[in-house]
Structures are given as structure tokens and as C-alpha cells.
Write a protein that holds these residues in place. Structure first.
Motif, mmCIF file in Angstrom:
data_model
loop_
_atom_site.group_PDB
_atom_site.id
_atom_site.type_symbol
_atom_site.label_atom_id
_atom_site.label_comp_id
_atom_site.label_asym_id
_atom_site.label_seq_id
_atom_site.Cartn_x
_atom_site.Cartn_y
_atom_site.Cartn_z
ATOM 1 N N ILE A 1 70.502 65.982 -14.324
ATOM 2 C CA ILE A 1 71.240 67.240 -14.234
ATOM 3 C C ILE A 1 72.513 67.165 -15.071
ATOM 4 O O ILE A 1 72.831 68.092 -15.830
ATOM 5 N N ALA A 2 73.232 66.055 -14.945
ATOM 6 C CA ALA A 2 74.458 65.881 -15.735
ATOM 7 C C ALA A 2 74.150 65.955 -17.228
ATOM 8 O O ALA A 2 74.880 66.588 -18.005
ATOM 9 N N GLN A 3 73.059 65.322 -17.648
ATOM 10 C CA GLN A 3 72.669 65.352 -19.060
ATOM 11 C C GLN A 3 72.356 66.768 -19.512
ATOM 12 O O GLN A 3 72.797 67.195 -20.596
ATOM 13 N N ALA A 4 71.615 67.514 -18.693
ATOM 14 C CA ALA A 4 71.249 68.881 -19.072
ATOM 15 C C ALA A 4 72.481 69.741 -19.286
ATOM 16 O O ALA A 4 72.556 70.526 -20.240
ATOM 17 N N VAL A 5 73.464 69.595 -18.402
ATOM 18 C CA VAL A 5 74.687 70.387 -18.530
ATOM 19 C C VAL A 5 75.480 69.964 -19.760
ATOM 20 O O VAL A 5 75.962 70.798 -20.540
ATOM 21 N N ALA A 6 75.602 68.654 -19.974
ATOM 22 C CA ALA A 6 76.390 68.158 -21.106
ATOM 23 C C ALA A 6 75.758 68.527 -22.443
ATOM 24 O O ALA A 6 76.461 68.893 -23.393
ATOM 25 N N VAL A 7 74.447 68.449 -22.543
ATOM 26 C CA VAL A 7 73.763 68.813 -23.785
ATOM 27 C C VAL A 7 74.012 70.280 -24.115
ATOM 28 O O VAL A 7 74.146 70.661 -25.286
ATOM 29 N N ALA A 8 74.112 71.112 -23.060
ATOM 30 C CA ALA A 8 74.342 72.542 -23.270
ATOM 31 C C ALA A 8 75.809 72.869 -23.530
ATOM 32 O O ALA A 8 76.152 74.037 -23.706
ATOM 33 N N GLY A 9 76.660 71.861 -23.543
ATOM 34 C CA GLY A 9 78.065 72.069 -23.901
ATOM 35 C C GLY A 9 79.031 72.054 -22.754
ATOM 36 O O GLY A 9 80.233 72.257 -22.961
ATOM 37 N N GLY A 10 78.561 71.817 -21.532
ATOM 38 C CA GLY A 10 79.443 71.832 -20.374
ATOM 39 C C GLY A 10 80.095 70.485 -20.115
ATOM 40 O O GLY A 10 79.568 69.437 -20.500
ATOM 41 N N ALA A 11 81.239 70.526 -19.436
ATOM 42 C CA ALA A 11 81.893 69.308 -18.966
ATOM 43 C C ALA A 11 81.349 68.986 -17.584
ATOM 44 O O ALA A 11 81.132 69.878 -16.767
ATOM 45 N N VAL A 12 81.118 67.706 -17.318
ATOM 46 C CA VAL A 12 80.501 67.285 -16.072
ATOM 47 C C VAL A 12 81.336 66.186 -15.423
ATOM 48 O O VAL A 12 81.792 65.261 -16.095
ATOM 49 N N VAL A 13 81.513 66.305 -14.112
ATOM 50 C CA VAL A 13 82.065 65.213 -13.311
ATOM 51 C C VAL A 13 80.940 64.751 -12.396
ATOM 52 O O VAL A 13 80.497 65.505 -11.525
ATOM 53 N N CYS A 14 80.440 63.541 -12.614
ATOM 54 C CA CYS A 14 79.347 63.004 -11.804
ATOM 55 C C CYS A 14 79.920 61.951 -10.862
ATOM 56 O O CYS A 14 80.548 60.978 -11.311
ATOM 57 N N VAL A 15 79.709 62.145 -9.572
ATOM 58 C CA VAL A 15 80.312 61.285 -8.553
ATOM 59 C C VAL A 15 79.235 60.454 -7.861
ATOM 60 O O VAL A 15 78.213 60.986 -7.425
ATOM 61 N N ASP A 16 79.489 59.154 -7.771
ATOM 62 C CA ASP A 16 78.648 58.275 -6.965
ATOM 63 C C ASP A 16 79.536 57.146 -6.451
ATOM 64 O O ASP A 16 80.330 56.584 -7.213
ATOM 65 N N THR A 17 79.418 56.821 -5.171
ATOM 66 C CA THR A 17 80.268 55.780 -4.594
ATOM 67 C C THR A 17 79.891 54.390 -5.076
ATOM 68 O O THR A 17 80.682 53.452 -4.950
ATOM 69 N N SER A 18 78.689 54.241 -5.631
ATOM 70 C CA SER A 18 78.212 52.936 -6.088
ATOM 71 C C SER A 18 78.546 52.700 -7.554
ATOM 72 O O SER A 18 78.085 53.446 -8.435
ATOM 73 N N ALA A 19 79.326 51.652 -7.808
ATOM 74 C CA ALA A 19 79.648 51.307 -9.199
ATOM 75 C C ALA A 19 78.388 50.930 -9.963
ATOM 76 O O ALA A 19 78.253 51.244 -11.154
ATOM 77 N N ALA A 20 77.460 50.261 -9.293
ATOM 78 C CA ALA A 20 76.204 49.872 -9.955
ATOM 79 C C ALA A 20 75.404 51.102 -10.350
ATOM 80 O O ALA A 20 74.818 51.147 -11.441
ATOM 81 N N ALA A 21 75.378 52.107 -9.477
ATOM 82 C CA ALA A 21 74.649 53.336 -9.789
ATOM 83 C C ALA A 21 75.286 54.048 -10.972
ATOM 84 O O ALA A 21 74.582 54.579 -11.844
ATOM 85 N N ARG A 22 76.597 54.082 -11.006
ATOM 86 C CA ARG A 22 77.279 54.756 -12.120
ATOM 87 C C ARG A 22 76.992 54.047 -13.438
ATOM 88 O O ARG A 22 76.742 54.696 -14.456
#
Length: 204
Positions: free
Chosen positions: A21-42
């Protein structure tokens, strides 16, 4: 409405769906804040964004993205550990695992930290949207946005509304979906059954 027209989109969860989802928004020109509590996941999400099977370099190979744009698109996504990072987002999309208790906790906290007028959307495959809306003090601004996988590729967007959903919230998300190149279809919440329309048809 292009993705850039919604200044910031929040995504909660950096798993397969959240990253897509983050990729789809960013490719279309949007700014994204993606949150995950896991550093490994990020960290895994950062790698998958660029190198994954449906990532940015694969998009270049398919002729869907210019090689020169890979770094530019990746830079539109910030990877954060705290839900409060989405405070400036106009639309926040929850994409955590399919655990109703977890989703309820996320929506309660999002209600506390998100901007007053922000639309809160769940990517659930079938949990009642009304149950998540009831966990907030803004039930009119809560809806479902069920993405098909892989989110970067698939164009179907199932927008799930309750009897209380504000038409403006529906219009905002529908326009955003169009801006991402998706084909949004608005359907009613189904509180007495798991799944909305697409999954119930699929499993019929």
C-alpha cells in the motif's frame, strides 16, 4: 484526486500488505508515513519496497517505472515506530494482522493521535467495519478499504461503509483510490458475516 492531493497518507503495519500500500501511494506521488513497532519489520519492508518481487526495481523491469525514479519514490516513504507519526495524515490505512482485538486497539489509539478530520480505513478482509468504528469517537470517519494482493499491482478497491459513514469520507477515499489507478467499488458493511462482497463471492 492524485495521491499527491492528499498531502500525507498513513499506513499502519509494514508487512506485505502495508508495504504494498505504501508503495502504491508513493509511486502515485503521495507522501507516506508507514508505522510498525518492529524494527525488523521496518527494515524488511525497506528492502522489499526496492528489491521485492513486486518492488520498485521489478516495476522498472516491467516498464512501469523509470530507473531514475526508484530513489525518489522510496524517499517519499518514512518508516516510523510510533502511531503518533501519522498525526499529519489526511487518510490513515490500517494493515495489521487479521486479529480483531489488535485492530480495535489500533483504532482506539489512532482515534487519539490522528488529525480530527482524518479518515481512518481498515484493510481487513472481512471484520465488521462497524466494530472498528465503534472503538473510536469518530465513527463517521471510519470505513473499510479492502485492497487486493499484491497491493502494488491489483486495481480492485473494495470501499466498505456503514450506515454512519460520512459521504465526504467515502468521497475522499474513492478519489484517492482513483488517483492510485485503482477501481473502487463501494459496498455495505456486513456485520453478521465474515467478508464483504469480494470474499463472499470468492468463497461461494
Amino acid at each position: 484526486m492524485s495521491a499527491a492531493a492528499v498531502e500525507t497518507v498513513g499506513v499502519i503495519g509494514a508487512g506485505v500488505m502495508g508495504t504494498g500500500i505504501a508503495q502504491a501511494v508513493a509511486v502515485a506521488g503521495g507522501a507516506v508515513v508507514c508505522v510498525d513497532t518492529s524494527a525488523a519489520a521496518r527494515e524488511r519492508a525497506r528492502r522489499q519496497l526496492v528489491e521485492g518481487r513486486f518492488g520498485l526495481r521489478a516495476a522498472v523491469e516491467r516498464g512501469k517505472l523509470a530507473a531514475a525514479d526508484v530513489d525518489r519514490v522510496a524517499a517519499r516513504i518514512s518508516w516510523e515506530s510510533e502511531l503518533s507519526a501519522v498525526a499529519g495524515a489526511a487518510v490513515v490505512i490500517e494493515a495489521v494482522p487479521e486479529d480483531l482485538a489488535l485492530k480495535v486497539r489500533v483504532f482506539r489509539e489512532l482515534d487519539r493521535v490522528a488529525a480530527a478530520g482524518a479518515v481512518l480505513a481498515t484493510n481487513s478482509s472481512g471484520f465488521p467495519v462497524g466494530a472498528l468504528a465503534a472503538a473510536t469517537d469518530r465513527p463517521t470517519r471510519v470505513l473499510g478499504w479492502h485492497w487486493s494482493s499484491p497491493a502494488q499491482i491489483m486495481r480492485f478497491a473494495e470501499i466498505v461503509v456503514t450506515e454512519h459513514t460520512d459521504p465526504d469520507a467515502v468521497a475522499t477515499v474513492t478519489r484517492l483510490a482513483h488517483g492510485l489507478g485503482k477501481n473502487p467499488v463501494v459496498v455495505r458493511d456486513a456485520p453478521m458475516a465474515w467478508g464483504y462482497v469480494a470474499n463472499r463471492v470468492y468463497w461461494a
